[in-house]
Design an enzyme around this catalytic site. Structure first.
Site, PDB file in Angstrom:
ATOM      1  N   HIS A 283     -10.197   2.727  -0.936  1.00 29.11           N
ATOM      2  CA  HIS A 283     -10.406   2.277   0.437  1.00 29.11           C
ATOM      3  C   HIS A 283     -11.243   1.014   0.379  1.00 29.11           C
ATOM      4  CE1 HIS A 283     -10.351   3.789   4.810  1.00 29.11           C
ATOM      5  NE2 HIS A 283      -9.123   3.747   4.358  1.00 29.11           N
TER       6      HIS A 283
ATOM      7  N   HIS B  57       0.825  -1.213   0.000  1.00 31.49           N
ATOM      8  CA  HIS B  57       0.000   0.000   0.000  1.00 31.49           C
ATOM      9  C   HIS B  57       0.858   1.261   0.000  1.00 31.49           C
ATOM     10  CE1 HIS B  57      -3.413   2.616   0.928  1.00 31.49           C
ATOM     11  NE2 HIS B  57      -2.654   3.176   1.853  1.00 31.49           N
TER      12      HIS B  57
END
Length: 763
Positions: free
Chosen positions: A108, A57
């Protein structure tokens, strides 16, 4: 006081105590590299920092080698208006008259499956802070949503929660939601995509960047207090490795407070106006670990931090927890010593908690203390920028050739068959009205939204004096991209570009959010590489740069990856938004003529009709020539010629004209002989580079199209007959407009209306 050497000696004294690096997501060689950098075994806090900052990430370790292609294909001329680009919190574009616009889209996804409301809400909060960190005022949001099959049980859990999270956070911030997409496909079951986009505005000279410079300058943490929510590697941070005793209960998903963020926005803008901010970074993924290491690595010195000064909302937090907490509504600024008091005064005015937690030092090390003990002493750049870079294996899947064999689709040829197909199309979850979702969002708060509801692109006024403004759109087709990843990415770019163009704007920049399965799967990495190259090459052809983006990997359920989904956002500029083109019929007195710009071919690979008719997914997506998209864009630079316009994409001409008619309550009569020799193809082909225009000056429209080399055929007129009429050869189909409207309107309320209230708000 316990010294750093004491800590190191304690670690050396227990060499057999295995550190849980694997549970934190680190590979054997990555852990070995950390020990090599430090020349010793890492402390628990260092291990936590490296693990989150070297994660997929934060570090882009599997995508970096391919993302470089964006830079390699961007020419100096393309990038001349980019004030901040790839690698910054968000791209910033000079739009003229001293104004700049910043925009970015980010994912998200996984938190939104675990806890839909808070996952989606904090996704909005995070992207808004990225925009704030550029020195800008956030002015609008958009969302790109993808869920499992619309009638699946878990979709009824996830969708209402996601929508309520987006609406709650965005509405409380007072930000208009100006558009987006909601897509259903079984591949997203268990792994929905929640991609949030934010737009902000600033003056060119007010641009802020994330760096820590100036020896002795102070590090100021401000915003909400730091808690135990959203900590990565929960099972490890709660283990005996970090502290003996009972397991701690840590919430996996951050909890957002939009009212705290609203105040934080105003506080930041006042701090910028006062000139007391040297550099700034938001706290999002990886929390303080990211903010401190990235600020220090981008600056001209090192940094010392004292975690004892961090305002906490949980007792006895360990250093690793403080550093990795992803508590929301927090920012970190670099401030000159003489400006600290003024900085604190402004924070106090807005009732925003503020603390001096460190300072810029000589050297290149990030040194962090906690409870009198040095818990981190490492070169900042090794944490922030020297994560592993992988050349993952990639190969064209063995199944790709078979997938691209088109097995055909049923094409009804009778009037009754075509009518049934039209009603099936517009009532399907793929094409039906999204009002059930979008009516939960405030679209016009702040008063500068020019277009939002049912618009091809959101249109915003930026400068109230000159009416200069922007159009923004974001699009993707996972079905097209699975059939051909390179073409699929180009088609996503083309559709977003076309959506902006039909409003009369001139596209100037691109952002992206690339959502894929596991990078450890060579099939997925091939899809990813092909998509990056398709998007980058397409941007070069169109002459618009990629200003930034986001990569989200590991989107899959078990071993089954989602459809490869490259979401592409395009920003366009209007010299005068009062001249922007809408897509609503009936805004002028008298009948309007309807024309199709562009050519229609027999193209149904990856189409909505293929999906609805049960033909499966196979064949090739529509062919795309981006030169034709540029011609269309130039056509719409003369907005006075048309009264309305709508791009053609999924669902083809039939779906587009039906939407226009329903939304305006205006009947139309279509004659499609000149579009294609086959009536069904004329209605539902998804050929690219096409648009519908309504006009009261057909001669001028045809003349301009001819000058630009665009195919242009008249397809009908508006009327007051009460029906949606389609003619082709001997066929004549008449559908009452009321029946058409009911089919388009009722699908989502019938599927999800019962779930609203039950699952949408989380206590």
């Amino acid at each position: 006081m316990t010294t750093f050497n004491d800590t190191v000696e304690a670690a050396i004294a227990n060499p057999d105590l295995e550190q849980p690096y694997a549970s934190l997501g680190l590979k054997d060689d990555e852990y070995a590299r950390i020990k090599e950098i430090l020349g010793r075994r890492p402390t628990d806090a260092e291990l936590a920092m490296y693990s989150v900052m070297w994660s997929e990430h934060c570090s882009y370790k599997s995508s970096k080698v391919h993302l470089r292609y964006f830079g390699e294909t961007t020419t100096e001329e393309m990038g001349s208006k980019i004030l901040a680009g790839i690698g910054e919190n968000a791209g910033v574009v000079d739009i003229g008259d001293g104004n700049a616009v910043t925009f970015r889209v980010e994912s998200h996804n996984h938190p939104s499956y675990v806890e839909p409301h808070q996952g989606a809400a904090t996704g909005i909060g995070g992207i808004v802070r990225d925009i704030m960190a550029m020195g800008a005022r956030p002015i609008a949001v958009m969302d790109q949503l993808r869920f499992g099959a619309a009638d699946a049980a878990d979709t009824s859990r996830v969708l209402p929660g996601v929508v309520s999270g987006i609406s709650h956070y965005g509405n409380c911030l007072g930000l208009p939601n100006i558009g987006g997409e909601t897509i259903f496909d079984e591949s997203y079951a268990g792994n929905p995509l929640v991609n949030a986009l934010c737009v902000g505005t600033l003056k060119v000279e007010d641009l802020k960047l994330a760096f820590a410079s100036g020896l002795g300058n102070k590090v100021m943490l401000f915003g909400s207090r730091t808690g135990l929510d959203g900590i990565g590697g929960v099972s490890v941070l709660a283990s005996d490795t970090f502290e003996e005793g009972a397991e701690r209960k840590l919430p996996a998903v951050q909890v957002g407070d939009p009212f705290a963020e609203k105040v934080l926005i105003e506080c930041c803008l006042d701090l910028y106006k006062a000139g007391v901010v040297v550099g700034i970074q938001d706290l999002g993924g990886a929390g303080l670990s990211c903010a401190t290491s990235e600020l220090a690595a981008a600056g001209d010195g090192g940094m010392e931090i004292n975690l004892d000064n961090v305002p906490l909302r949980a007792e006895n937090m360990r250093a690793a927890e403080i550093l990795c907490s992803e508590s929301q509504e927090r920012m970190c600024a670099i401030v000159r010593p003489e400006d600290v008091e003024r900085f604190k005064e402004i924070c106090a005015h807005w009732d925003v908690p503020c603390a001096e937690i460190g300072e810029v030092t000589n050297g290149k090390h990030l040194i962090i203390r906690h409870r009198g003990e040095v818990v981190v002493d490492a070169p900042a750049h090794t944490i922030a920028h020297e994560g592993p870079v992988y050349n993952r294996p990639f190969a064209r899947p063995t199944w790709q050739d078979e997938l691209q064999v088109f097995t055909g689709v049923e094409k009804p040829a009778t009037a009754e068959g075509i009518k049934d197909a039209l009603l099936k199309m517009i009532s399907s979850p793929a094409l039906c009205s999204r009002a059930f979702i979008t009516e939960q969002y405030d679209r016009y708060v702040r008063g500068n939204t020019v277009q939002a509801k049912n618009a091809d692109a959101g249109v915003l006024r930026i400068d109230e004096t000159t009416n200069r403004g922007v159009s923004v759109s974001a699009d993707a087709s996972g079905r097209y991209t699975k059939l051909d990843p390179n073409t699929g990415a180009r088609l996503a770019l083309a559709e977003a570009y076309r959506n902006v163009a039909v409003t009369g704007a001139r596209p100037v920049a691109v952002t992206n959010c690339l959502n894929y399965g596991s990078p450890e799967n060579p099939d997925v990495m091939w899809q990813f590489r092909e998509s990056v190259h398709g998007l980058a090459d397409g941007c070069k052809e169109l002459g618009i740069p990629v200003s930034g983006g986001n990569v989200s990997f590991y989107n899959q359920t078990g071993d089954e990856p989602i459809l490869p989904t490259p979401v592409v956002g395009v920003l366009g500029v209007h010299d005068d938004v009062t001249k922007s083109i809408g897509n609503k019929l009936g805004t002028v007195d008298g009948a309007e003529e309807l024309y199709v710009l562009g050519e229609t071919f027999d193209e149904f690979g990856g189409s909505i009709w293929q999906q609805i008719s049960g033909a499966g997914l196979n064949g090739m997506p529509p062919a795309i020539d981006l030169a034709n998209e540029e011609k269309l864009m130039e056509f719409f630079q003369a907005p006075e010629l048309v009264t309305a316009a709508h791009d053609l994409s999924e669902g083809g001409l039939g779906a587009a004209v039906a939407e226009m008619a329903i939304q305006a309550g205006t009947c139309v009569q279509l004659d499609l002989d000149s579009v294609h020799e086959d009536a069904f193809t004329a209605l539902f082909s998804e050929s690219a580079s096409r648009a519908i225009v309504a006009t009261q000056n057909g001669v001028a429209v045809q003349q301009r199209a001819a000058e630009l080399g665009i195919a242009c055929v008249k397809i009908g007129v508006t009327c007051d007959c009460g029906d949606f009429v389609i003619r082709h050869g001997d066929l004549e189909i008449a559908v009452p407009l009321a029946e058409l409207s009911d089919a388009w309107t009722n699908t989502l309320p019938e599927l999800f209306g019962h779930a609203v209230g039950a699952n949408s708000v989380v206590e």
